[in-house]
Design an enzyme around this catalytic site. Structure first.
Site, PDB file in Angstrom:
ATOM      1  N   CYS A   1       0.867  -1.183   0.000  1.00 18.99           N
ATOM      2  CA  CYS A   1       0.000   0.000   0.000  1.00 18.99           C
ATOM      3  C   CYS A   1       0.906   1.237   0.000  1.00 18.99           C
ATOM      4  O   CYS A   1       1.803   1.355   0.837  1.00 18.99           O
ATOM      5  CB  CYS A   1      -0.878  -0.027   1.253  1.00 18.99           C
ATOM      6  SG  CYS A   1      -1.794   1.503   1.516  1.00 18.99           S
TER       7      CYS A   1
ATOM      8  N   CYS B   1       0.464   3.248   3.536  1.00 16.51           N
ATOM      9  CA  CYS B   1       0.971   2.793   4.842  1.00 16.51           C
ATOM     10  C   CYS B   1       2.022   1.699   4.745  1.00 16.51           C
ATOM     11  O   CYS B   1       2.570   1.291   5.772  1.00 16.51           O
ATOM     12  CB  CYS B   1      -0.195   2.310   5.709  1.00 16.51           C
ATOM     13  SG  CYS B   1      -0.840   0.696   5.221  1.00 16.51           S
TER      14      CYS B   1
ATOM     15  N   CYS C   1      -7.717  -4.645 -18.877  1.00 18.65           N
ATOM     16  CA  CYS C   1      -8.564  -3.583 -18.313  1.00 18.65           C
ATOM     17  C   CYS C   1      -7.827  -2.248 -18.172  1.00 18.65           C
ATOM     18  O   CYS C   1      -8.459  -1.210 -18.041  1.00 18.65           O
ATOM     19  CB  CYS C   1      -9.142  -4.026 -16.976  1.00 18.65           C
ATOM     20  SG  CYS C   1      -7.918  -4.194 -15.671  1.00 18.65           S
TER      21      CYS C   1
ATOM     22  N   CYS D   1      -7.264  -0.975   1.771  1.00 20.41           N
ATOM     23  CA  CYS D   1      -6.138  -1.516   2.536  1.00 20.41           C
ATOM     24  C   CYS D   1      -6.636  -1.962   3.909  1.00 20.41           C
ATOM     25  O   CYS D   1      -7.311  -1.192   4.599  1.00 20.41           O
ATOM     26  CB  CYS D   1      -5.051  -0.453   2.686  1.00 20.41           C
ATOM     27  SG  CYS D   1      -3.726  -0.951   3.817  1.00 20.41           S
TER      28      CYS D   1
ATOM     29  N   CYS E   1      -4.768   0.591   6.694  1.00 25.18           N
ATOM     30  CA  CYS E   1      -5.037   2.036   6.804  1.00 25.18           C
ATOM     31  C   CYS E   1      -6.394   2.437   6.235  1.00 25.18           C
ATOM     32  O   CYS E   1      -6.813   3.578   6.414  1.00 25.18           O
ATOM     33  CB  CYS E   1      -3.926   2.829   6.128  1.00 25.18           C
ATOM     34  SG  CYS E   1      -3.982   2.761   4.324  1.00 25.18           S
TER      35      CYS E   1
ATOM     36  N   HIS F   1      -8.548   3.527  -0.123  1.00 24.14           N
ATOM     37  CA  HIS F   1      -9.193   2.932  -1.298  1.00 24.14           C
ATOM     38  C   HIS F   1      -8.106   2.439  -2.254  1.00 24.14           C
ATOM     39  O   HIS F   1      -7.136   3.144  -2.536  1.00 24.14           O
ATOM     40  CB  HIS F   1     -10.049   3.996  -1.991  1.00 24.14           C
ATOM     41  CG  HIS F   1     -10.579   3.580  -3.321  1.00 24.14           C
ATOM     42  ND1 HIS F   1     -11.622   2.685  -3.462  1.00 24.14           N
ATOM     43  CD2 HIS F   1     -10.210   3.932  -4.579  1.00 24.14           C
ATOM     44  CE1 HIS F   1     -11.878   2.518  -4.749  1.00 24.14           C
ATOM     45  NE2 HIS F   1     -11.034   3.260  -5.453  1.00 24.14           N
TER      46      HIS F   1
ATOM     47  N   HIS G   1     -11.195  -2.130  -7.038  1.00 18.78           N
ATOM     48  CA  HIS G   1     -12.346  -3.028  -6.892  1.00 18.78           C
ATOM     49  C   HIS G   1     -11.908  -4.459  -7.172  1.00 18.78           C
ATOM     50  O   HIS G   1     -10.829  -4.682  -7.749  1.00 18.78           O
ATOM     51  CB  HIS G   1     -13.462  -2.629  -7.875  1.00 18.78           C
ATOM     52  CG  HIS G   1     -14.077  -1.303  -7.542  1.00 18.78           C
ATOM     53  ND1 HIS G   1     -13.543  -0.120  -7.988  1.00 18.78           N
ATOM     54  CD2 HIS G   1     -15.173  -0.988  -6.796  1.00 18.78           C
ATOM     55  CE1 HIS G   1     -14.278   0.892  -7.526  1.00 18.78           C
ATOM     56  NE2 HIS G   1     -15.269   0.394  -6.814  1.00 18.78           N
TER      57      HIS G   1
ATOM     58  N   ASP H   1     -14.161 -12.142 -12.483  1.00 15.92           N
ATOM     59  CA  ASP H   1     -13.846 -12.611 -13.841  1.00 15.92           C
ATOM     60  C   ASP H   1     -12.330 -12.810 -13.997  1.00 15.92           C
ATOM     61  O   ASP H   1     -11.778 -12.623 -15.076  1.00 15.92           O
ATOM     62  CB  ASP H   1     -14.371 -11.613 -14.886  1.00 15.92           C
ATOM     63  CG  ASP H   1     -13.801 -10.204 -14.687  1.00 15.92           C
ATOM     64  OD1 ASP H   1     -12.937 -10.021 -13.797  1.00 15.92           O
ATOM     65  OD2 ASP H   1     -14.208  -9.281 -15.408  1.00 15.92           O
TER      66      ASP H   1
ATOM     67  N   ARG I   1     -10.416 -10.956  -9.898  1.00 19.73           N
ATOM     68  CA  ARG I   1      -9.558  -9.926 -10.514  1.00 19.73           C
ATOM     69  C   ARG I   1      -9.568  -8.700  -9.611  1.00 19.73           C
ATOM     70  O   ARG I   1     -10.537  -7.959  -9.582  1.00 19.73           O
ATOM     71  CB  ARG I   1     -10.063  -9.574 -11.918  1.00 19.73           C
ATOM     72  CG  ARG I   1      -9.336  -8.392 -12.550  1.00 19.73           C
ATOM     73  CD  ARG I   1      -9.729  -8.211 -14.010  1.00 19.73           C
ATOM     74  NE  ARG I   1     -11.153  -8.003 -14.190  1.00 19.73           N
ATOM     75  CZ  ARG I   1     -11.742  -6.808 -14.319  1.00 19.73           C
ATOM     76  NH1 ARG I   1     -11.011  -5.703 -14.278  1.00 19.73           N
ATOM     77  NH2 ARG I   1     -13.043  -6.717 -14.490  1.00 19.73           N
TER      78      ARG I   1
ATOM     79  N   CYS J   1      -8.595  -5.297  -9.255  1.00 18.59           N
ATOM     80  CA  CYS J   1      -8.265  -4.241 -10.213  1.00 18.59           C
ATOM     81  C   CYS J   1      -7.872  -3.010  -9.381  1.00 18.59           C
ATOM     82  O   CYS J   1      -8.716  -2.383  -8.743  1.00 18.59           O
ATOM     83  CB  CYS J   1      -9.533  -3.999 -11.041  1.00 18.59           C
ATOM     84  SG  CYS J   1      -9.339  -2.810 -12.333  1.00 18.59           S
TER      85      CYS J   1
HETATM   86 FE    FE Z   1      -2.537   1.067   3.692  1.00 15.35          FE
END
Ligand code: FE
Length: 197
Positions: free
Chosen positions: A113, A116, A131, A162, A165, A168, A171, A175, A183, A185
C-alpha cells in the site's frame, strides 16, 4: 565528352544518389526497429529495486512489517501524502486506464500500500489484464484487504481497501483467472512496488 559518356556519367550519379538514399533509409529503419526505449525500460526496472515511488520520510505510519490497524484522521493523511495519492486513497479517485506505472509492469517482487506500506500482493499473483489497471488474482493474506459494497455510478461493485489504513485501492471482480477466479483491479497510484534484490 561524347553523348554516351555524358549519359553514363548521369546514370552513375543517379546510382550514387539511389545508393545513398537506400543506406539512409536502412539506417532509419534500424533506428526505429529497436524495441522502443529499451534502455529506459531496463533502467526503470532496475531502479525499482531500490527506489520508492513516494518519499515516506515524513510518514511515521509507513511499514512493510507492522500490521496493526491504523486510525489516522484524514486531515493528517492530507498533510502527509502527495495530492494524487490522497485523492485516490481517501477521496476514492480512479486513475485513467492504461496510464498507471504498473498496469503492464512485470517486475518480480512485492506490492505494498503506497499510503501505509502494508504488503498487499506478490508479483506472482499479478496477471496480464486488458482492463488498463494492475490486476491480481490473490491478495498477500486474508486481512491484507477489506471489502465494501460500492453502489456508485449505477453499478454494484466490491470496493477494495487496505486492511491496515483503510485507503481505497480499487475493486475486485469475479472474472479473474484460476485458481481464485478473482480480478483485483487496483490503481497503480495506490501501490508501491518493492523489487526482490
Ligand atoms: Fe494502507
Amino acid at each position: 565528352m561524347s553523348p554516351e559518356q555524358i549519359g553514363m556519367k548521369h546514370m552513375q550519379r543517379i546510382s550514387t544518389i539511389t545508393l545513398a538514399a537506400a543506406i539512409f533509409l536502412v539506417g532509419c529503419q534500424r533506428s526505429t526497429g529497436q524495441p522502443p526505449n529499451t534502455n529506459m525500460t531496463m533502467d526503470t526496472k532496475a531502479g525499482m529495486d531500490t527506489m520508492s515511488q513516494y518519499d515516506h520520510s515524513n510518514n511515521p505510519y509507513y511499514s512493510h512489517t507492522d500490521t496493526t490497524k491504523l486510525n489516522v484522521p484524514l486531515s493528517e493523511w492530507k498533510k502527509l501524502l502527495p495530492e494524487d495519492l490522497y485523492y485516490i486513497a481517501f477521496e476514492k479517485g480512479t486513475e485513467r486506464a492504461f496510464t498507471g506505472k504498473y498496469w503492464e509492469f512485470d517486475g518480480i517482487g512485492t506490492y505494498a500500500c503506497a499510503v501505509c506500506g502494508n504488503v498487499l500482493f506478490q508479483a506472482d499473483s499479478k496477471f496480464a489484464s486488458s482492463c488498463g489497471w494492475p490486476s491480481f488474482f490473490q491478495p498477500e493474506r486474508k486481512d491484507a484487504i477489506i471489502y465494501h459494497e460500492d453502489r456508485t455510478f449505477g453499478m454494484v461493485r466490491t470496493e477494495t481497501m487496505c486492511g491496515r489504513c483503510g485507503a481505497h485501492l480499487g475493486h475486485v471482480f469475479e472474472d479473474g483467472p484460476k485458481p481464485t477466479g478473482l480480478r483485483y483491479c487496483i490503481n497503480s497510484v495506490s501501490l508501491e512496488f518493492i523489487g526482490k534484490k
